[in-house]
Design an enzyme around this catalytic site. Structure first.
Site, PDB file in Angstrom:
ATOM      1  CB  SER A 192      -2.878   3.144  -0.035  1.00 41.75           C
ATOM      2  OG  SER A 192      -2.112   2.444  -1.096  1.00 41.75           O
TER       3      SER A 192
ATOM      4  CG  ASN B   3      -2.090  -1.105   1.174  1.00 39.33           C
ATOM      5  OD1 ASN B   3      -2.981  -0.934   0.262  1.00 39.33           O
ATOM      6  ND2 ASN B   3      -1.777  -2.274   1.879  1.00 39.33           N
ATOM      7  CD  GLU B   4       4.695   1.596  -2.857  1.00 44.98           C
ATOM      8  OE1 GLU B   4       5.096   2.238  -1.909  1.00 44.98           O
ATOM      9  OE2 GLU B   4       5.277   0.809  -3.452  1.00 44.98           O
ATOM     10  N   PRO B   5       2.280   5.135  -0.719  1.00 42.94           N
ATOM     11  CG  PRO B   5       3.820   6.688  -0.599  1.00 42.94           C
ATOM     12  CD  PRO B   5       3.548   5.236  -1.003  1.00 42.94           C
TER      13      PRO B   5
ATOM     14  CB  THR C  88       8.691   0.560  -3.641  1.00 41.54           C
ATOM     15  OG1 THR C  88       8.066   1.187  -2.578  1.00 41.54           O
ATOM     16  CG2 THR C  88       8.384  -1.075  -3.368  1.00 41.54           C
TER      17      THR C  88
END
Ligand code: GLP
Length: 641
Positions: free
Chosen positions: A165, A161-163, A180
């Site tokens: 999310s 869940n990247e920025p 990432t």
């Protein structure tokens, strides 16, 4: 270690336990998991675990395996759901999370294969949505997750869940953040091989777990940990959403706790014991915070920044300023090996003996010039007996296009001048290159060629820094030759090669990196190997006259209060160092940046770091230099009497 809340933890919105080591923390998590499994088994109920991948939980999985083997802990009634999987990778791909789980845990315990769930990375694009819903449904059917383990990425992601999310997000296909992907580049032997997408449980899915433990080790995680814990949750640091969970704990080691206010600026949250080290830290911080030179700080600055008690204890700002000013001033030297025949009472390194036998260790070729190229030049130039040892061959970090160029060159030489044997060898290399494909591993020959490419670069770089080729040693430590990133297993052979070199040189000075933030990294393993070798040598006479200086490692610099030696570089010397770095052509696009979102490549990052160290000294009111390289004095525990 408990998480009692005190005035020091007042800014923390999630309970944080700080442990002396990752190992101790893992034991505590294993205790909790074991208790839960036994309790559920007793009630004839299954236990549902949410599992994570990455380096972080490896120690926990080893501990669980140990308990299974030695303590009879059974996983027969355990059901697991993993957080995520790279999209496009099958379960047999060496970097797939399914394979990771098999190798790190499932294959070693009595879990039923059908009870282990990892999102399928090979689902057709149009079936992804359905597969994600089915994954959520399976979790619900199992009764929901009882105990969720999380790691954290440097972007603040949990799962993938990247920025961006939100707290409502569910299991879905996501696009990976560039940081990432860069972090995963080494595992995949090149950023171009890292998948662009992944399937991950959503934040909303994770928040439904009954109990959550987030684990983080090492300083690379310190920034996101403090943001997640101390700042109001936003989409930019998804782990912050854990603050709303009723039963979430964060377990960290000291390095990952380093940016929490209670650790970094304890004087802002409670009364502190003003040891000389603490005073140095606080006053240097105050100067940076107020933007004032040390000697310009006034009583109000101290009083307004949580340091009123220090003022009372020490008298006045004037005295404090002068005392502290002398410390960084005495770290500055243009003579990193000591200045012969000079008064050394206020110099970081002793004058005698001269010349010194100096051993510079570079975990991979280039780390030396990158982190201390200017210092290296001075040591060589000032007449010391210098040995630069590259601990590993660095072959894994050579991108394939560079390898291809070398193979083609060899091929052309063989066709033009070589005999049959050379031509056959070149042809075989070409075949091996084709056979390897995009994701395959390098054959021994290819890896050897990559190592030779890096040796050539190290020699070219050394030439610019006046370090002759015969001063360079290539140790090719076996843990690296036999390994793959994150799967390295250092052993006795590595330590004895290292110890042998130390015994041969009997150095007066050792320069090495202390970058231990990622325990599975080449830098950390090389440091561990060095530590064990130094332990072996502890009784030997030379150790009594040997000083060890640590450089901080690529991508970062020591903080002002940690610096014991600062070597300034003139504009010409600095330019020469940068040219030295440029000789490592294969490393042009690999970025070891620790800064979130930094777009710097390796090369300009080095200059940013050295320039900003110079700015720090300038801003403190010391001399103004073009660039500075910094070192920290270090003594192995086993050497202390
Ligand atoms: C990946 C995983 C995360 C993991 C993170 C940190 O992005 N999807 O679940 O927490 O990496 O990895 P490491 O533990 O290796 O630092």
């Amino acid at each position: 270690m408990g998480e009692t809340s005190t005035e020091f933890t007042q800014r923390e919105r999630i309970p944080v336990g700080i442990f002396n080591s990752a190992e101790l923390a893992c034991r505590e998590v294993a205790d909790a998991i074991e208790a839960l499994i036994r309790e559920r088994d007793g009630a004839d109920m299954p236990t549902v675990l949410g599992l994570a991948t990455g380096s972080t939980p490896v120690g926990l999985y080893r501990e669980l395996i140990r308990r299974h083997r030695e303590g009879g802990l059974s996983f027969a009634r355990v059901i697991t759901f993993n957080l995520d999987e790279y999209y496009g990778l099958g379960g047999d791909h060496p970097e797939s999370y399914r394979r990771f789980m098999q190798e790190q845990l499932f294959d070693h315990v009595d879990i039923e294969p059908e009870n282990t769930h990892v999102p399928d990375g090979l689902v057709e694009r149009e079936e992804v949505y359905g597969a994600c819903r089915a994954y959520e449904e399976a979790i619900r059917e199992a009764g929901g997750i009882d105990f969720q383990i999380l790691g954290i990425g440097r972007t603040g992601h949990i799962g993938f869940n990247e920025p961006g999310s939100g707290p409502e997000s569910r299991t879905r296909l996501v696009t990976l953040d560039s940081l990432t992907r860069r972090d995963a580049a080494r595992d995949f032997l090149g950023e171009e091989n890292v998948p662009r997408h992944a399937i991950t449980m959503g934040i909303g899915t994770i928040l439904e777990a009954k109990r959550i433990y987030l684990l983080a080790w090492g300083e690379a995680k310190a920034g996101v940990i403090s943001q997640s814990v101390e700042e109001a949750p936003t989409d930019t640091v998804p782990a912050g959403f854990l603050q709303v969970h009723q039963d979430c704990r964060i377990l960290v080691d000291h390095a990952a706790a380093a940016q929490l206010t209670r650790v970094r600026h304890p004087w802002l949250v409670g009364p502190v014991d003003w040891t000389p080290e603490m005073i140095r830290r606080a006053v240097l911080w105050l100067a940076r915070k107020t933007g004032k030179a040390l000697l310009k700080l006034v009583d109000e600055d101290y009083a307004e920044n949580g340091m009123a008690d220090l003022l009372t204890e020490q008298g006045s700002a004037y005295e404090l300023n002068i005392n502290i000013f002398n410390t960084p001033q005495h770290t500055i030297t243009g003579w990193p090996g000591g200045k012969p025949e000079a008064d050394d009472s206020h110099r970081p390194e002793r004058a005698d003996p001269f010349p010194k036998r100096v051993l510079v260790l570079s975990p991979e070729p280039m780390d030396d010039v990158y982190c201390m190229g200017g210092t290296l030049h001075r040591l060589a130039n000032q007449g010391h007996e210098l040995t630069v040892a590259c601990q590993t061959s660095g072959s894994l970090a050579v991108p394939d296009p560079d390898l291809r160029r070398a193979v083609e060159l060899l091929d052309e030489v063989a066709r033009g001048q070589g005999g049959e044997k050379e031509a056959a060898f070149a042809a075989s290399l070409r075949r091996q290159l084709v056979a390897k494909g995009q994701f395959g591993e390098d054959s021994r020959d290819l890896r050897y060629l990559k190592a030779l490419i890096r040796r050539g670069e190290a020699r070219a770089s050394g030439r610019l820094l006046e370090v002759d080729a015969d001063r360079l040693r290539f140790l090719d430590l076996p843990f690296y030759e036999q390994g793959r990133y994150r799967r390295f297993q250092p052993g006795k052979a590595d330590v004895s090669i290292m110890a042998e070199l130390l015994r041969e040189i009997r150095p007066h000075q050792v320069f090495a990196t202390g970058a231990t933030h990622d325990p599975l990294s080449v830098h950390a393993i090389c440091f561990l190997v060095l530590c064990q070798a130094l332990d072996l040598c502890r009784e030997e006479a030379w150790t009594r006259d040997c000083r060890i200086w640590l450089y901080r490692g690529p991508g970062a610099e020591w903080e002002a209060h940690e610096i014991d030696m600062a070597v300034p570089l003139s504009p010409d010397e600095f330019e020469n160092k940068i040219q030295g770095i440029y000789q490592h052509q294969t490393q042009r696009s690999q970025s070891p940046s620790l800064d979130k979102g930094s777009s710097s490549n390796t090369w300009n990052l080095a200059s940013l770091i050295n320039r900003s160290a110079a700015d720090t000294y300038d801003q403190l009111g010391l001399a103004e230099y073009e660039a500075i390289e910094c070192f920290r004095k270090w003594v192995p525990d086993s050497w202390r009497d």
